[in-house]
Scaffold this motif. Structure first.
Motif, PDB file in Angstrom:
ATOM      1  N   LEU A 213       0.820  -1.218   0.000  1.00 44.72           N
ATOM      2  CA  LEU A 213       0.000   0.000   0.000  1.00 44.72           C
ATOM      3  C   LEU A 213       0.854   1.270   0.000  1.00 44.72           C
ATOM      4  N   VAL A 214       1.983   1.214   0.712  1.00 45.55           N
ATOM      5  CA  VAL A 214       2.914   2.350   0.671  1.00 45.55           C
ATOM      6  C   VAL A 214       3.345   2.560  -0.782  1.00 45.55           C
ATOM      7  N   ASN A 215       3.708   1.454  -1.432  1.00 46.89           N
ATOM      8  CA  ASN A 215       4.102   1.535  -2.847  1.00 46.89           C
ATOM      9  C   ASN A 215       2.963   2.064  -3.706  1.00 46.89           C
ATOM     10  N   TYR A 216       1.763   1.524  -3.476  1.00 46.92           N
ATOM     11  CA  TYR A 216       0.626   1.899  -4.331  1.00 46.92           C
ATOM     12  C   TYR A 216       0.339   3.397  -4.246  1.00 46.92           C
ATOM     13  N   ILE A 217       0.336   3.921  -3.039  1.00 49.03           N
ATOM     14  CA  ILE A 217       0.032   5.344  -2.865  1.00 49.03           C
ATOM     15  C   ILE A 217       1.119   6.208  -3.517  1.00 49.03           C
ATOM     16  N   ASN A 218       2.373   5.811  -3.362  1.00 51.92           N
ATOM     17  CA  ASN A 218       3.451   6.543  -4.050  1.00 51.92           C
ATOM     18  C   ASN A 218       3.304   6.449  -5.572  1.00 51.92           C
ATOM     19  N   SER A 219       2.895   5.270  -6.048  1.00 50.92           N
ATOM     20  CA  SER A 219       2.721   5.091  -7.501  1.00 50.92           C
ATOM     21  C   SER A 219       1.533   5.889  -8.027  1.00 50.92           C
ATOM     22  N   LEU A 220       0.513   6.078  -7.188  1.00 52.48           N
ATOM     23  CA  LEU A 220      -0.620   6.922  -7.599  1.00 52.48           C
ATOM     24  C   LEU A 220      -0.151   8.370  -7.750  1.00 52.48           C
ATOM     25  N   LYS A 221       0.603   8.827  -6.758  1.00 54.13           N
ATOM     26  CA  LYS A 221       1.076  10.220  -6.798  1.00 54.13           C
ATOM     27  C   LYS A 221       1.968  10.460  -8.024  1.00 54.13           C
ATOM     28  N   LYS A 222       2.712   9.435  -8.391  1.00 52.01           N
ATOM     29  CA  LYS A 222       3.600   9.531  -9.550  1.00 52.01           C
ATOM     30  C   LYS A 222       2.834   9.855 -10.839  1.00 52.01           C
ATOM     31  N   MET A 223       1.606   9.340 -10.939  1.00 44.90           N
ATOM     32  CA  MET A 223       0.780   9.565 -12.127  1.00 44.90           C
ATOM     33  C   MET A 223       0.496  11.042 -12.372  1.00 44.90           C
ATOM     34  N   LEU A 224       0.486  11.811 -11.267  1.00 46.40           N
ATOM     35  CA  LEU A 224       0.069  13.212 -11.366  1.00 46.40           C
ATOM     36  C   LEU A 224       1.042  14.069 -12.176  1.00 46.40           C
ATOM     37  N   SER A 225       2.279  13.583 -12.349  1.00 46.97           N
ATOM     38  CA  SER A 225       3.263  14.414 -13.051  1.00 46.97           C
ATOM     39  C   SER A 225       3.246  14.205 -14.569  1.00 46.97           C
ATOM     40  N   PHE A 226       2.358  13.352 -15.076  1.00 46.02           N
ATOM     41  CA  PHE A 226       2.331  13.116 -16.525  1.00 46.02           C
ATOM     42  C   PHE A 226       1.161  13.859 -17.167  1.00 46.02           C
ATOM     43  N   ASP A 227       1.477  14.586 -18.204  1.00 46.66           N
ATOM     44  CA  ASP A 227       0.458  15.328 -18.936  1.00 46.66           C
ATOM     45  C   ASP A 227      -0.308  14.325 -19.810  1.00 46.66           C
ATOM     46  N   THR A 228      -1.526  14.028 -19.430  1.00 45.63           N
ATOM     47  CA  THR A 228      -2.265  12.920 -20.054  1.00 45.63           C
ATOM     48  C   THR A 228      -3.603  13.385 -20.620  1.00 45.63           C
ATOM     49  N   ASP A 229      -3.857  13.020 -21.878  1.00 51.51           N
ATOM     50  CA  ASP A 229      -5.164  13.341 -22.489  1.00 51.51           C
ATOM     51  C   ASP A 229      -6.129  12.161 -22.451  1.00 51.51           C
ATOM     52  N   ILE A 230      -5.602  10.947 -22.621  1.00 49.90           N
ATOM     53  CA  ILE A 230      -6.480   9.768 -22.645  1.00 49.90           C
ATOM     54  C   ILE A 230      -5.897   8.688 -21.727  1.00 49.90           C
ATOM     55  N   VAL A 231      -6.735   8.130 -20.871  1.00 54.05           N
ATOM     56  CA  VAL A 231      -6.299   7.070 -19.961  1.00 54.05           C
ATOM     57  C   VAL A 231      -6.891   5.753 -20.462  1.00 54.05           C
ATOM     58  N   LEU A 232      -6.013   4.764 -20.638  1.00 50.48           N
ATOM     59  CA  LEU A 232      -6.440   3.486 -21.216  1.00 50.48           C
ATOM     60  C   LEU A 232      -6.175   2.360 -20.209  1.00 50.48           C
ATOM     61  N   PRO A 233      -7.176   2.021 -19.406  1.00 43.38           N
ATOM     62  CA  PRO A 233      -6.988   0.972 -18.402  1.00 43.38           C
ATOM     63  C   PRO A 233      -7.262  -0.427 -18.981  1.00 43.38           C
ATOM     64  N   ALA A 234      -6.967  -1.453 -18.217  1.00 39.60           N
ATOM     65  CA  ALA A 234      -7.169  -2.830 -18.687  1.00 39.60           C
ATOM     66  C   ALA A 234      -8.574  -3.357 -18.402  1.00 39.60           C
ATOM     67  N   HIS A 235      -9.335  -2.635 -17.601  1.00 43.40           N
ATOM     68  CA  HIS A 235     -10.717  -3.058 -17.316  1.00 43.40           C
ATOM     69  C   HIS A 235     -11.624  -1.828 -17.356  1.00 43.40           C
ATOM     70  N   GLU A 236     -12.899  -2.088 -17.459  1.00 41.87           N
ATOM     71  CA  GLU A 236     -13.949  -1.046 -17.438  1.00 41.87           C
ATOM     72  C   GLU A 236     -13.974  -0.215 -18.733  1.00 41.87           C
ATOM     73  N   TYR A 237     -13.432   1.001 -18.742  1.00 42.21           N
ATOM     74  CA  TYR A 237     -13.548   1.844 -19.940  1.00 42.21           C
ATOM     75  C   TYR A 237     -12.455   2.917 -19.944  1.00 42.21           C
ATOM     76  N   ALA A 238     -12.187   3.426 -21.143  1.00 39.29           N
ATOM     77  CA  ALA A 238     -11.206   4.505 -21.276  1.00 39.29           C
ATOM     78  C   ALA A 238     -11.811   5.790 -20.720  1.00 39.29           C
ATOM     79  N   PHE A 239     -10.961   6.660 -20.189  1.00 38.89           N
ATOM     80  CA  PHE A 239     -11.467   7.920 -19.657  1.00 38.89           C
ATOM     81  C   PHE A 239     -10.416   9.016 -19.847  1.00 38.89           C
ATOM     82  N   THR A 240     -10.735  10.222 -19.406  1.00 42.14           N
ATOM     83  CA  THR A 240      -9.830  11.327 -19.739  1.00 42.14           C
ATOM     84  C   THR A 240      -9.137  11.969 -18.524  1.00 42.14           C
TER      85      THR A 240
END
Ligand SMILES: [Zn+2]
Length: 328
Positions: A213-240
């Protein structure tokens, strides 16, 4: 479904009602060939669905030049063996950390080890024996991965028009990676960030990923530094809006940690005792099958270990069997 020119999303069947399908992504490049990100579950049905998706674009399995996998769960690596039977030339690319982690936990009798581990975390042997095993997961085939390229955080791969960057995002698994495509500002998140479900973050029962969980939370925060227009996950649906979703997940875990902590009074508790007291949106712990109990205890331990790191709890390895936690 086409996401943008030369990038397609494929859906293949999954055998879990909560997550009915897995989404993989196909990048086309005229010179460099085809790159598939994640494969899908290794059933014949799902494999046929992949073949049909490729055929609709005029391709077959033998046209795949490379397969990149986000992490080593069966719904992501499941088709690697089948693809290899039909195509001996493709290159398999995966995270170095993930490969080392799965190799370190190749236990023959993982069910027995898993049961011992649950007992250590306070689930009685009677409860374990009375729980139904999830037949879906019982006879899973683990393909021989034999990767051609192992990547680490920050590695880049230029494939024609595509400029990929590998981002190490441990948490859901110890070596999970996301793939960022910077020319088109795409983030392929695997199981790290899903639009609706909160991904499972568990410790493994071999004790090789206690800080999940320590890793997961740090990895979530890491996402915030990327300029992203489209998010493509492996389940559910694409989002922005990646930032918004990451902030929701951070808040979810913050609340979840408070919920865990609020259960503690004067005495000590095992992870199973905590898991029985906290809320699960999939039902009550006692009704879970064995696979779900393992995963719920794994998730509970991940939260308790986080609270130890945060100096809110202490962990007591009492006696020869039980692990307990109490307020610090
Ligand atoms: Zn997964």
């Amino acid at each position: 479904m086409q996401i943008i020119d030369d990038l397609h999303q494929f859906k293949t069947s999954m055998i879990r009602p909560q997550l009915p399908y897995v989404m993989s992504y196909l990048f086309e490049d005229q010179k460099e060939g085809l790159t598939l990100f994640d494969t899908g579950f290794g059933t014949d049905q799902a494999y046929n669905e992949l073949k049909i998706s490729l055929q609709k674009l005029g391709y077959q399995i033998s046209d795949l030049s490379r397969v990149i996998i986000s992490h080593a769960h069966p719904d992501h690596i499941g088709m690697v063996g089948k693809i290899r039977q039909d195509n001996s030339d493709f290159k398999l690319i995966m995270s170095k950390d993930e490969y080392e982690w799965i190799n370190s936990r190749k236990d023959r009798d993982w069910q027995k080890i898993g049961n011992n581990w649950m007992e250590q975390h306070g689930l009685s042997i009677e409860e374990i024996n009375a729980s139904k095993e999830d037949s879906i997961w019982k006879n899973i085939e683990w393909p021989d991965l034999s990767p051609d390229l192992l990547v680490v955080d920050g590695d880049e791969l230029l494939i024609g028009k595509w400029s990929f960057q590998f981002i190490s995002t441990p948490g859901h698994t110890k070596g999970h990676i996301c793939l960022y495509e910077k020319n088109y500002k795409l983030m392929l998140t695997g199981d790290h960030v899903l639009p609706h479900i909160s991904p499972n973050v568990s410790v493994d029962f071999q004790g090789k990923h206690l800080n999940a969980l320590v890793n997961y939370i740090n990895s979530l925060k890491k996402m915030l530094s990327f300029d992203t227009d489209i998010v493509l996950p492996a389940h559910e649906y694409a989002f922005t809006d990646l930032q918004e979703r990451v902030n929701e997940l951070l808040l979810h875990h913050k609340n979840r940690l408070s919920e865990h902590l609020a259960i503690f009074n004067d005495g000590s508790l095992t992870a199973a005792e905590v898991a029985k007291k906290i809320s699960w949106n999939t039902g009550s712990f006692d009704d879970f099958n064995l696979m779900m109990k393992r995963s719920a205890i794994g998730e509970t331990v991940a939260h308790l270990e986080y609270l130890v790191t945060d100096n809110a709890l202490v962990k007591i390895n009492g006696g020869h069997k039980e692990v307990n936690w109490q307020l610090a």
